[in-house]
Design a protein around this motif. Structure first.
Motif, PDB file in Angstrom:
ATOM      1  N   ILE A 154      -4.578  -8.254   9.905  1.00  0.00           N
ATOM      2  CA  ILE A 154      -3.260  -6.888   9.831  1.00  0.00           C
ATOM      3  C   ILE A 154      -2.011  -8.116   9.841  1.00  0.00           C
ATOM      4  CG2 ILE A 154      -1.222  -6.201  10.984  1.00  0.00           C
ATOM      5  CD1 ILE A 154      -4.294  -4.592  11.849  1.00  0.00           C
ATOM      6  N   ILE A 155      -1.854  -8.899   8.218  1.00  0.00           N
ATOM      7  CA  ILE A 155      -0.666  -9.649   8.758  1.00  0.00           C
ATOM      8  C   ILE A 155       1.040  -8.948   9.067  1.00  0.00           C
ATOM      9  CG2 ILE A 155      -1.700 -11.937   7.221  1.00  0.00           C
ATOM     10  CD1 ILE A 155       0.333 -10.057   5.080  1.00  0.00           C
ATOM     11  N   GLY A 156       1.786  -8.072   9.857  1.00  0.00           N
ATOM     12  CA  GLY A 156       2.669  -7.991  10.028  1.00  0.00           C
ATOM     13  C   GLY A 156       2.214  -6.144   9.535  1.00  0.00           C
ATOM     14  N   ARG A 157       3.338  -5.457  10.006  1.00  0.00           N
ATOM     15  CA  ARG A 157       3.489  -3.745  10.451  1.00  0.00           C
ATOM     16  C   ARG A 157       5.044  -3.071  10.054  1.00  0.00           C
ATOM     17  NH1 ARG A 157      -0.038  -1.059  13.557  1.00  0.00           N
ATOM     18  NH2 ARG A 157      -2.124  -2.991  14.296  1.00  0.00           N
ATOM     19  N   GLY A 158       5.154  -2.351   9.523  1.00  0.00           N
ATOM     20  CA  GLY A 158       6.788  -1.704   9.444  1.00  0.00           C
ATOM     21  C   GLY A 158       7.186  -0.194   9.103  1.00  0.00           C
ATOM     22  N   TYR A 159       7.683   0.122   8.031  1.00  0.00           N
ATOM     23  CA  TYR A 159       8.193   1.563   6.952  1.00  0.00           C
ATOM     24  C   TYR A 159       9.260   1.972   6.604  1.00  0.00           C
ATOM     25  CZ  TYR A 159      12.354   1.248  10.203  1.00  0.00           C
ATOM     26  OH  TYR A 159      12.870   0.630  10.869  1.00  0.00           O
ATOM     27  N   GLU A 160       8.956   0.648   6.056  1.00  0.00           N
ATOM     28  CA  GLU A 160       9.769   0.042   4.411  1.00  0.00           C
ATOM     29  C   GLU A 160       9.088   0.725   3.292  1.00  0.00           C
ATOM     30  OE1 GLU A 160      12.051  -3.397   4.002  1.00  0.00           O
ATOM     31  OE2 GLU A 160      12.803  -3.136   5.994  1.00  0.00           O
ATOM     32  N   ASN A 161       8.690   2.340   2.531  1.00  0.00           N
ATOM     33  CA  ASN A 161       7.908   2.527   1.447  1.00  0.00           C
ATOM     34  C   ASN A 161       8.274   3.691   1.416  1.00  0.00           C
ATOM     35  OD1 ASN A 161       6.860   4.270   3.271  1.00  0.00           O
ATOM     36  ND2 ASN A 161       6.248   3.028   4.322  1.00  0.00           N
ATOM     37  N   GLU A 162       8.879   4.592   0.186  1.00  0.00           N
ATOM     38  CA  GLU A 162       9.031   5.887  -0.161  1.00  0.00           C
ATOM     39  C   GLU A 162       9.347   6.819   0.543  1.00  0.00           C
ATOM     40  OE1 GLU A 162       8.130   6.994  -3.895  1.00  0.00           O
ATOM     41  OE2 GLU A 162       8.384   5.083  -5.281  1.00  0.00           O
ATOM     42  N   GLU A 163       8.020   6.977   1.495  1.00  0.00           N
ATOM     43  CA  GLU A 163       7.330   8.150   2.447  1.00  0.00           C
ATOM     44  C   GLU A 163       8.435   7.347   3.930  1.00  0.00           C
ATOM     45  OE1 GLU A 163       5.417   6.331   0.655  1.00  0.00           O
ATOM     46  OE2 GLU A 163       5.088   7.597  -0.568  1.00  0.00           O
ATOM     47  N   ASN A 164       8.580   6.599   3.956  1.00  0.00           N
ATOM     48  CA  ASN A 164       9.234   6.304   5.284  1.00  0.00           C
ATOM     49  C   ASN A 164       9.145   6.609   6.139  1.00  0.00           C
ATOM     50  OD1 ASN A 164      11.606   5.415   6.315  1.00  0.00           O
ATOM     51  ND2 ASN A 164      12.408   7.393   7.389  1.00  0.00           N
ATOM     52  N   LEU A 165       7.115   6.225   6.632  1.00  0.00           N
ATOM     53  CA  LEU A 165       6.109   6.114   7.263  1.00  0.00           C
ATOM     54  C   LEU A 165       5.595   4.965   7.673  1.00  0.00           C
ATOM     55  CD1 LEU A 165       3.867   8.934   5.558  1.00  0.00           C
ATOM     56  CD2 LEU A 165       4.986   9.217   7.708  1.00  0.00           C
ATOM     57  N   PRO A 166       5.219   4.580   9.469  1.00  0.00           N
ATOM     58  CA  PRO A 166       5.017   3.662   9.567  1.00  0.00           C
ATOM     59  C   PRO A 166       3.688   2.888   8.250  1.00  0.00           C
ATOM     60  CG  PRO A 166       4.938   5.078  11.156  1.00  0.00           C
ATOM     61  CD  PRO A 166       5.098   5.667  10.357  1.00  0.00           C
ATOM     62  N   ASP A 167       3.877   1.983   8.137  1.00  0.00           N
ATOM     63  CA  ASP A 167       2.578   0.781   7.419  1.00  0.00           C
ATOM     64  C   ASP A 167       2.086  -0.266   7.772  1.00  0.00           C
ATOM     65  OD1 ASP A 167       4.290  -0.453   6.545  1.00  0.00           O
ATOM     66  OD2 ASP A 167       4.383  -0.053   4.453  1.00  0.00           O
ATOM     67  N   ILE A 168       1.185  -0.398   7.654  1.00  0.00           N
ATOM     68  CA  ILE A 168      -0.114  -1.850   8.419  1.00  0.00           C
ATOM     69  C   ILE A 168       0.168  -2.955   6.557  1.00  0.00           C
ATOM     70  CG2 ILE A 168      -2.043  -3.074   9.026  1.00  0.00           C
ATOM     71  CD1 ILE A 168      -2.111  -0.593  10.523  1.00  0.00           C
ATOM     72  N   LYS A 169       0.482  -4.523   6.800  1.00  0.00           N
ATOM     73  CA  LYS A 169       0.098  -5.304   5.894  1.00  0.00           C
ATOM     74  C   LYS A 169      -0.689  -6.394   5.777  1.00  0.00           C
ATOM     75  CE  LYS A 169       2.637  -8.675   3.057  1.00  0.00           C
ATOM     76  NZ  LYS A 169       3.830  -9.626   2.619  1.00  0.00           N
ATOM     77  N   TYR A 170      -2.002  -5.893   5.191  1.00  0.00           N
ATOM     78  CA  TYR A 170      -3.199  -6.257   5.062  1.00  0.00           C
ATOM     79  C   TYR A 170      -3.402  -7.878   4.284  1.00  0.00           C
ATOM     80  CZ  TYR A 170      -5.316  -3.074   7.599  1.00  0.00           C
ATOM     81  OH  TYR A 170      -6.312  -2.240   8.854  1.00  0.00           O
ATOM     82  N   GLU A 171      -4.242  -9.206   4.834  1.00  0.00           N
ATOM     83  CA  GLU A 171      -4.339 -10.473   3.848  1.00  0.00           C
ATOM     84  C   GLU A 171      -5.907 -10.007   3.881  1.00  0.00           C
ATOM     85  OE1 GLU A 171      -1.521 -13.472   3.047  1.00  0.00           O
ATOM     86  OE2 GLU A 171      -2.688 -14.117   4.582  1.00  0.00           O
ATOM     87  N   TRP A 172      -5.587 -10.886   3.026  1.00  0.00           N
ATOM     88  CA  TRP A 172      -7.230 -11.579   2.954  1.00  0.00           C
ATOM     89  C   TRP A 172      -7.488 -12.407   2.031  1.00  0.00           C
ATOM     90  CZ3 TRP A 172     -10.203 -13.468  -1.832  1.00  0.00           C
ATOM     91  CH2 TRP A 172     -10.889 -13.474  -1.484  1.00  0.00           C
ATOM     92  N   ASN A 173      -7.542 -13.953   2.947  1.00  0.00           N
ATOM     93  CA  ASN A 173      -8.332 -15.718   2.131  1.00  0.00           C
ATOM     94  C   ASN A 173      -9.705 -15.891   1.819  1.00  0.00           C
ATOM     95  OD1 ASN A 173      -5.295 -16.308   1.758  1.00  0.00           O
ATOM     96  ND2 ASN A 173      -5.236 -15.857   4.051  1.00  0.00           N
ATOM     97  N   SER A 174      -9.434 -16.365   1.107  1.00  0.00           N
ATOM     98  CA  SER A 174     -10.933 -16.701   0.571  1.00  0.00           C
ATOM     99  C   SER A 174     -11.899 -17.976   1.641  1.00  0.00           C
ATOM    100  CB  SER A 174     -10.946 -16.584  -0.358  1.00  0.00           C
ATOM    101  OG  SER A 174     -10.407 -17.831  -1.671  1.00  0.00           O
ATOM    102  N   ASN A 175     -10.935 -18.576   2.005  1.00  0.00           N
ATOM    103  CA  ASN A 175     -11.244 -20.108   3.466  1.00  0.00           C
ATOM    104  C   ASN A 175     -11.639 -19.737   3.732  1.00  0.00           C
ATOM    105  OD1 ASN A 175      -9.547 -21.015   0.730  1.00  0.00           O
ATOM    106  ND2 ASN A 175      -7.064 -21.059   2.396  1.00  0.00           N
TER     107      ASN A 175
END
Length: 65
Positions: free
Chosen positions: A44-65
């Motif tokens: 998890i690298i972030g949380r928010g709700y700025e989407n069309e549905e205006n629902l809470p979301d989670i931003k994920y990231e994957w790194n090969s390192n």
């Protein structure tokens, strides 16, 4: 079609074709997706709700390192 490996194959392919970094969003209520992405190395690298549905979301990231 959940649970038969299709998502994992698609994700593996996306990782192979990536530059070594992937980011994505999933809705906070989608616990199954969260478990899937975390199981496959996303953090998890972030949380928010700025989407069309205006629902809470989670931003994920994957790194090969």
């Amino acid at each position: 079609y959940q649970g038969i490996g299709i998502g994992q194959k698609l994700l593996d392919r996306a990782k192979e074709k990536s530059t070594g970094r992937l980011t994505l969003y999933t809705f906070e209520v989608n616990k199954k997706a969260q478990r899937f992405y975390e199981k496959h190395g996303f953090t998890i690298i972030g949380r928010g709700y700025e989407n069309e549905e205006n629902l809470p979301d989670i931003k994920y990231e994957w790194n090969s390192n």
